[in-house]
Every structure is written in structure tokens, then in C-alpha cells.
Enzyme design. Sequence first.
Site, PDB file in Angstrom:
ATOM      1  N   HIS A  91      -5.879   2.809   1.186  1.00 17.63           N
ATOM      2  CA  HIS A  91      -5.203   4.002   1.700  1.00 17.63           C
ATOM      3  C   HIS A  91      -5.942   4.678   2.869  1.00 17.63           C
ATOM      4  O   HIS A  91      -5.347   4.980   3.896  1.00 17.63           O
ATOM      5  CB  HIS A  91      -5.016   5.035   0.586  1.00 17.63           C
ATOM      6  CG  HIS A  91      -4.392   4.477  -0.659  1.00 17.63           C
ATOM      7  ND1 HIS A  91      -3.441   3.499  -0.632  1.00 17.63           N
ATOM      8  CD2 HIS A  91      -4.586   4.754  -1.978  1.00 17.63           C
ATOM      9  CE1 HIS A  91      -3.063   3.205  -1.866  1.00 17.63           C
ATOM     10  NE2 HIS A  91      -3.753   3.944  -2.703  1.00 17.63           N
ATOM     11  N   ASP A 102       0.898  -1.148   0.000  1.00 22.20           N
ATOM     12  CA  ASP A 102       0.000   0.000   0.000  1.00 22.20           C
ATOM     13  C   ASP A 102       0.935   1.196   0.000  1.00 22.20           C
ATOM     14  O   ASP A 102       1.575   1.480   1.015  1.00 22.20           O
ATOM     15  CB  ASP A 102      -0.881   0.007   1.251  1.00 22.20           C
ATOM     16  CG  ASP A 102      -1.854   1.173   1.235  1.00 22.20           C
ATOM     17  OD1 ASP A 102      -1.429   2.291   0.870  1.00 22.20           O
ATOM     18  OD2 ASP A 102      -3.022   0.981   1.586  1.00 22.20           O
ATOM     19  N   HIS A 103       1.066   1.869  -1.145  1.00 22.52           N
ATOM     20  CA  HIS A 103       2.162   2.839  -1.240  1.00 22.52           C
ATOM     21  C   HIS A 103       1.994   4.006  -0.260  1.00 22.52           C
ATOM     22  O   HIS A 103       2.948   4.690   0.063  1.00 22.52           O
ATOM     23  CB  HIS A 103       2.370   3.318  -2.687  1.00 22.52           C
ATOM     24  CG  HIS A 103       1.388   4.354  -3.144  1.00 22.52           C
ATOM     25  ND1 HIS A 103       0.123   4.035  -3.563  1.00 22.52           N
ATOM     26  CD2 HIS A 103       1.487   5.697  -3.250  1.00 22.52           C
ATOM     27  CE1 HIS A 103      -0.512   5.142  -3.901  1.00 22.52           C
ATOM     28  NE2 HIS A 103       0.294   6.168  -3.733  1.00 22.52           N
TER      29      HIS A 103
HETATM   30  C1  BG6 Z   1      -3.586   4.754  -6.275  1.00 19.50           C
HETATM   31  C2  BG6 Z   1      -4.926   4.801  -6.948  1.00 19.50           C
HETATM   32  O1  BG6 Z   1      -3.499   3.679  -5.396  1.00 19.50           O
HETATM   33  O2  BG6 Z   1      -3.379   5.965  -5.545  1.00 19.50           O
HETATM   34  C3  BG6 Z   1      -5.036   6.014  -7.863  1.00 19.50           C
HETATM   35  O3  BG6 Z   1      -5.109   3.623  -7.705  1.00 19.50           O
HETATM   36  C4  BG6 Z   1      -4.700   7.278  -7.095  1.00 19.50           C
HETATM   37  O4  BG6 Z   1      -6.335   6.117  -8.429  1.00 19.50           O
HETATM   38  C5  BG6 Z   1      -3.379   7.131  -6.338  1.00 19.50           C
HETATM   39  O5  BG6 Z   1      -4.624   8.354  -8.017  1.00 19.50           O
HETATM   40  C6  BG6 Z   1      -3.122   8.313  -5.439  1.00 19.50           C
HETATM   41  O6  BG6 Z   1      -1.832   8.218  -4.928  1.00 19.50           O
HETATM   42  P1  BG6 Z   1      -0.996   9.512  -4.550  1.00 19.50           P
HETATM   43  O7  BG6 Z   1       0.295   8.965  -4.030  1.00 19.50           O
HETATM   44  O8  BG6 Z   1      -0.860  10.330  -5.801  1.00 19.50           O
HETATM   45  O9  BG6 Z   1      -1.797  10.227  -3.508  1.00 19.50           O
END
Ligand code: BG6
Length: 492
Positions: free
Chosen positions: A246, A183-184
Site C-alpha cells: 500500500h 492491492d485494495h
Molecule cells: C490490509 C492489511 O491490507 O490493509 C491490514 O493486511 C490493514 O492489516 C488493512 O488493516 C488496512 O486497509 P484499510 O482499507 O482499512 O485502510
Amino acid sequence: MNNPSNNGLLTTIIIFGASGDLTQRKLIPSLFNLFRKRRTPKKFHIVGFGGTVFTDEQFREHLRAGVKEHANFAFTDEEWNIFAPNLFYLPGKYTEKADFTKLAEYLSKLENGEANRLFYMALPPTLFPAIIDNLDASGQLKENGAWRRVVLEKPFGTDLASAVQLNHQVHKALNENQIYRIDHYLGKETVQNILFTRFANTIYEPIWNRHYIDHVQITVAEKVGLEHRAGFYDGVGVLRDMFQNHLLQLLTLVAMEPPASFSAAHLRNEKVKVLSAIQPMTPEQVSANTVRAQYKGYRDEAEVKPNSTTPTYAALRLFINNWRWKGVPFYLRSGKNLSEKQSQIIIQFKEPPLAMFPMQTMKPNILVLYLQPDEGVHLRFEAKAPDTVSETRSVDMEFHYAEAFGQTAIPESYERLLLDALQGDAALFTRADEVETAWSLIDPILQTWEAHQTPPLAAYKPGSWGPPEGYDLLARDGRRWLNEETSMMLEK
Ligand code: BG6
């Protein structure tokens, strides 16, 4: 940070989906930056595997272009030319057993001895079971002295049943401690800092509960729309794309009990515990506590079904039924095509019990964790306005990463996650039971939305802060979204 070549062996990172976007934009820039910082294992190879036919040279050139374009650090040919000889490519099909025998032979030859292997699945989860089966059948997952780990990209399932099934399939060949579910958001510095704010300080813990906190707001707003991902997004929607992972992860970090240690086991036990304390909603509760909406014009986007009811915005009101949080609402909100990119967590404290000063405006204290952009932490409190008898004014104590640590302090989240996977630290990855518990909260909402179309799908103007229904959710409790005020705090 330690060098991750823990057992001293050569390490091979094998990327499935190596010709794709994620590899070019995130994985290789992150690995290259780890290399520049001398954090990669002493001896390592990166082997790309995918459907596209590349020679090693073509693969290196393709990645070089990606790093030049997407890296958040200064690219130099000098450094790239030292890094690039570690990159290799083998074309193959994910469902073809024979190609995995070929991969096993290729790796043995390249490694020429015992080596650790990190398999990274940078492709849709429907392909995970076939790849893991094929790796298993070709004997590539057995650990004899060297380790074998698998990183799985999101989304992990599309509902509870599919997540349970996927866990079951991967557990046939792998132990849970070999699995790293990404989960980045957990790799983001500011997200990790939620735990440090709470547990590396003493001032917050005594007031971090229902006695002092009125409510919590978690907003992850995106300015971008579909960005050519309609094929993936339509039918998936914001709840699966952003909340199951997230937003619920952010909630666990804000709400969990102090873990016994920062170890993966202790940390994840507490996260599961807090998720388990949220009651899955009944259909009536879904009607009352959720908002789903689509931005106007969504159905005209390329690759979107003309009658699509996929939500691009959602807001939820959740309660955590434990001693710390009973009765404190957590309002969660995310959407695409909103006014600006802004992720923040607002903790609103209770108002003072009485207005003691004649001209006092009653304003509660708020603590804002700005996750992105302009990362930092602010505390709003009341002060006496000078040269008045008793007027109060809100003032702000603030910390900005850029000011405190310099502009370059915040690395790409994949850098940290890749390093942790190489070092065998799964604390910032989600465990099987955690993923399933999160789905068990999202499932009843999806069912009510999709089977009963309840509550009705609201609409919002692109570039706005979402539909009026999103404001009503808080107005019914006598509250409002505070992000526009807190943005002003940021601009001051
Ligand atoms: C991803 C989603 O996990 O997270 C995308 O699939 C989203 O739809 C993105 O745009 C948002 O990540 P960040 O790091 O730009 O907030």
C-alpha cells in the site's frame, strides 16, 4: 461505465476460499452492488469453492447475512432474491486433483457452453501454486475464445525470493495478462484521485518537482490493533503488511512521471520506473533512515509470541534518484493502535525565499490529499489577516467528497477492482516486475531489522502517534510530521 460482458459470453466467477471472511465481507457485497448498478455481465454465475460443506441454499444464506451486515448500501430482500439464484457452492480440497476434475465437470454442466471464467483466490498465497497447478492440469486455464483470468489476493510473497518464486510458479500456467494481483488501496477512489489531481489539471505539474517541493509525507495510521489476526500478523509485521504494497503504491502515484496513457501497460511502466529509481538501502542507511516499533502490550496479545520482535509501526525516509525528485525526502509511516485512523499524503512546498512583510510568519504552502476518513483535498496558503498592518494567517482551500458528490459517492474498493478484472483492465493491479521491485526495496530493510536487530525496536503507547524515534527521524532534518496540524485544518 460499460457493461463488462465484452465478448457476450456467460461469465463464471469462481471464488476459492468462499467460506472465508473476505468473501462474506467484501467480495459478495461488491458483486451484489455491481449487480444492483447493472454492471455485472448480463449472464453470470458465482461459484464458491472451499473446505466448508455448504449446500447452495446454505451458502446463499451465509452470504445474505454477510451482505446485510457489511454492505455500505441499503439492503433489500427484493434485490437479493433476484441476485441469489446466481450463487452456487461446491465443496472441495485445494490440494486434491480429483476435486478440480469435479469442478471442471461441474462448471461445464452449469455453463452449458462456452463461458469466461474469473478465478478469485481469496485465501493465503501458500495455496496459490497448488490451485493454479490443479486448474491447469484439469484444463481450466486454456483460453479458446472465452477468457480465463486469475485474481490473486495479497500478500504476494514474504520477501523478494518468495515473490520471484511465486511469480515463476504462476507464470508456468498463466500469461501475465491473465493475472490480476490485488492491492485494495488502488481500488480506493481517493487513491485513484491522486492521478486525476496530478494529470487532469494543469496547475500542479509545473511545480511537482524538487524545485518547488520541500518534502512529502505519507501516513497510513490505523486505530485498530490486531483484530484477531495475530496468527497471520505476528512474524509478518507492518513492513510486509502495509509498506511493500500500500505505502509504496501511494508513493508511486505521487512520484511517477506522466504515463503515455491510462492503459495498464503505460501506467505500470511508469510505476516500475519510479520504484527502480529508489536505491535499496545499505545496513548503515537502514539504521539512519528507518524506525521500527511495537506498541506496548503487543506481546501480551493472544497468539503473539512472548518475545516477538514483530514491528507494528514503521517510519522510513526514502529518496528517489531521478531528475524530478533528487534530494527530496519522502517520509512514509504506518502503524497499528495509533491515535486515529488517518491516511493522508502531505506535499510540503518550499518556503518563500524571504519574508517581505514585517509581521509575516514564514509558513510553507502545503497540499494535503486526505485518503480516509473525510476524503478530500486541501491547500494551505498564507493570507493577510484583516485589520492588521502586515500579519499573515494560514487559510485553507478545500474539497470534500461528501460535499461535492454527496454521501454515497464513494464505493467499496473491491467493487471497482472486481469490475476491472471482469473487463480485462489491469491498470489498478500490480504487475510481476512491480511487485518484485517493491520487494527489492523492502528486503534489505527486513534483513537489517531481523538479522541484526538494527535499529533497536522502539516502543509506543497504544493510542499515541508512535514512538519518539518516529519524530526524531524528521527532526534530524529540521522537519516534523504535519498530520496533527492538518487534522485541525479538517476540523475547522
Ligand atoms: C490490509 C492489511 O491490507 O490493509 C491490514 O493486511 C490493514 O492489516 C488493512 O488493516 C488496512 O486497509 P484499510 O482499507 O482499512 O485502510
